[in-house]
Design a protein around this motif. Structure first.
Motif, PDB file in Angstrom:
ATOM      1  N   TRP A   1       0.562  -1.615  -0.026  1.00 44.30           N
ATOM      2  CA  TRP A   1      -0.307  -0.388   0.314  1.00 44.30           C
ATOM      3  C   TRP A   1       0.745   1.197   0.055  1.00 44.30           C
ATOM      4  N   MET A   2       2.947   1.149  -0.679  1.00 46.66           N
ATOM      5  CA  MET A   2       3.123   2.343  -1.234  1.00 46.66           C
ATOM      6  C   MET A   2       2.312   3.083  -1.726  1.00 46.66           C
ATOM      7  N   GLU A   3       2.353   4.554  -1.665  1.00 49.36           N
ATOM      8  CA  GLU A   3       1.246   4.917  -2.769  1.00 49.36           C
ATOM      9  C   GLU A   3       2.660   5.639  -3.594  1.00 49.36           C
ATOM     10  N   TYR A   4       2.496   6.133  -4.806  1.00 48.25           N
ATOM     11  CA  TYR A   4       3.226   6.545  -5.225  1.00 48.25           C
ATOM     12  C   TYR A   4       2.435   8.187  -6.501  1.00 48.25           C
ATOM     13  N   ASN A   5       3.555   9.326  -6.345  1.00 48.48           N
ATOM     14  CA  ASN A   5       2.499  10.277  -6.029  1.00 48.48           C
ATOM     15  C   ASN A   5       3.107  10.579  -7.547  1.00 48.48           C
ATOM     16  N   PRO A   6       2.664  11.286  -8.885  1.00 44.10           N
ATOM     17  CA  PRO A   6       3.488  12.423  -9.803  1.00 44.10           C
ATOM     18  C   PRO A   6       4.021  13.053  -9.580  1.00 44.10           C
TER      19      PRO A   6
ATOM     20  N   LEU B   1     -13.536  -6.260  14.381  1.00 46.94           N
ATOM     21  CA  LEU B   1     -13.884  -4.814  13.783  1.00 46.94           C
ATOM     22  C   LEU B   1     -12.603  -4.870  13.309  1.00 46.94           C
ATOM     23  N   VAL B   2     -12.477  -3.978  12.473  1.00 47.70           N
ATOM     24  CA  VAL B   2     -11.483  -3.889  11.737  1.00 47.70           C
ATOM     25  C   VAL B   2     -10.820  -2.897  10.701  1.00 47.70           C
ATOM     26  N   LEU B   3     -10.157  -2.250  11.328  1.00 51.89           N
ATOM     27  CA  LEU B   3     -10.297  -0.896  10.562  1.00 51.89           C
ATOM     28  C   LEU B   3      -8.894  -0.428   9.915  1.00 51.89           C
ATOM     29  N   LEU B   4      -9.062  -0.911   9.028  1.00 50.07           N
ATOM     30  CA  LEU B   4      -8.480  -0.057   7.573  1.00 50.07           C
ATOM     31  C   LEU B   4      -7.331   1.138   7.528  1.00 50.07           C
ATOM     32  N   PRO B   5      -6.224   0.950   7.836  1.00 48.46           N
ATOM     33  CA  PRO B   5      -5.668   2.457   8.562  1.00 48.46           C
ATOM     34  C   PRO B   5      -5.241   2.946   6.604  1.00 48.46           C
ATOM     35  N   SER B   6      -5.466   4.492   7.462  1.00 45.74           N
ATOM     36  CA  SER B   6      -5.299   5.486   6.282  1.00 45.74           C
ATOM     37  C   SER B   6      -3.417   4.940   5.665  1.00 45.74           C
ATOM     38  N   ALA B   7      -3.151   6.863   5.274  1.00 44.00           N
ATOM     39  CA  ALA B   7      -2.227   6.083   4.099  1.00 44.00           C
ATOM     40  C   ALA B   7      -0.786   6.863   5.345  1.00 44.00           C
ATOM     41  N   GLU B   8      -1.516   7.908   5.675  1.00 41.91           N
ATOM     42  CA  GLU B   8      -0.369   7.783   6.882  1.00 41.91           C
ATOM     43  C   GLU B   8      -0.181   7.873   7.833  1.00 41.91           C
ATOM     44  N   ARG B   9      -1.457   6.859   8.388  1.00 38.55           N
ATOM     45  CA  ARG B   9      -1.091   5.800   9.673  1.00 38.55           C
ATOM     46  C   ARG B   9      -0.113   4.361   9.025  1.00 38.55           C
TER      47      ARG B   9
END
Length: 234
Positions: A25-30, A136-144
């Motif tokens: 889930w690493m983000e690539y931002n142009p 209960l399942v929490l899907l963390p934010s990109a920052e988390r």
């Protein structure tokens, strides 16, 4: 949002589209590029060199999927991302079930289902029902996700109902997840629908402010609480 893979759908990407790795889930931002591999800011994902791989887990470009289309509103993009990750979550639990079949804690009357997933701040949250546990399942934010901490560590989150502790884990194909056990094992549920009903009450109750009504619901659950479980399940 459908999964769009750059190497399989030529020309489908916009220059400003943000993609994320389907493994970690690493983000690539142009707009940012990738300094670790000498990729200049302003480089579209489609223009990355063939040798470029995920700088976090070394996954190939084919594992990346569109997270946010250029110019799309932030709200719908986040919701779509939750939807995609929930699909992957279900698939991961179905894969895990292969090792649970035949074990005493596996209730064959139950199925795997995601219930009531929604946004909570920048995170996604809902309930996963399985034949061996309800979490209960929490899907963390990109920052988390960028600052995850150690696997097995606990983080407390505040909800209208109260504050609950979640354990950090990781699932293949999903990435980081945080779980709070509701039930484990699941032998008290006679059928799948009864488990789903309790799951709906749990996730809806988490966001209700009427404490008196919620307490009445909790008292109906005999020795187990809808929103509490003594044993933790993954």
């Amino acid at each position: 949002m459908s999964l769009v893979f750059e190497r399989s759908v030529g020309g489908a990407l916009g220059d400003g589209d943000i993609l994320e790795c389907g493994i970690c889930w690493m983000e690539y931002n142009p707009k940012v590029g990738d300094e670790s591999q000498d990729i200049d800011p302003g480089t579209a994902f489609a223009d990355l060199p063939e040798h470029w791989r995920c700088p976090q887990c070394d996954a190939p470009q084919s594992k990346f999927m569109v997270k946010e289309k250029a110019g799309a509103k932030a709200g719908p993009a986040v919701i779509a991302d939750i939807s995609t990750r929930v699909e992957r979550l279900i698939a991961a639990y179905r894969d895990a079930e292969k090792d649970m079949l035949g074990l005493p804690i596996h209730n064959g009357a139950l199925d795997i289902q995601a219930v009531g997933f929604r946004e909570h701040g920048d995170n996604g949250i809902g309930v996963i029902v399985t034949p061996w546990c309800m979490n209960l399942v929490l899907l963390p934010s990109a920052e988390r996700q960028s600052k995850p901490g150690a696997l097995g560590s606990k983080t407390s989150y505040a909800f209208p109902f109260g504050t609950f502790s979640f354990v950090l884990g990781q699932m293949q194909g999903v990435g980081l997840i945080e779980t709070c056990s509701l039930f484990s094992p699941m032998e008290d549920f006679p059928d799948h629908q009864s488990a789903v009903t309790v799951a709906k009450e749990a996730i809806d109750g988490l966001f209700e402010v009427d404490q008196e009504e919620l307490e009445k619901r909790r008292q109906k659950q005999s020795r187990r609480s809808i929103l509490g479980g003594r044993r933790q399940a993954v």
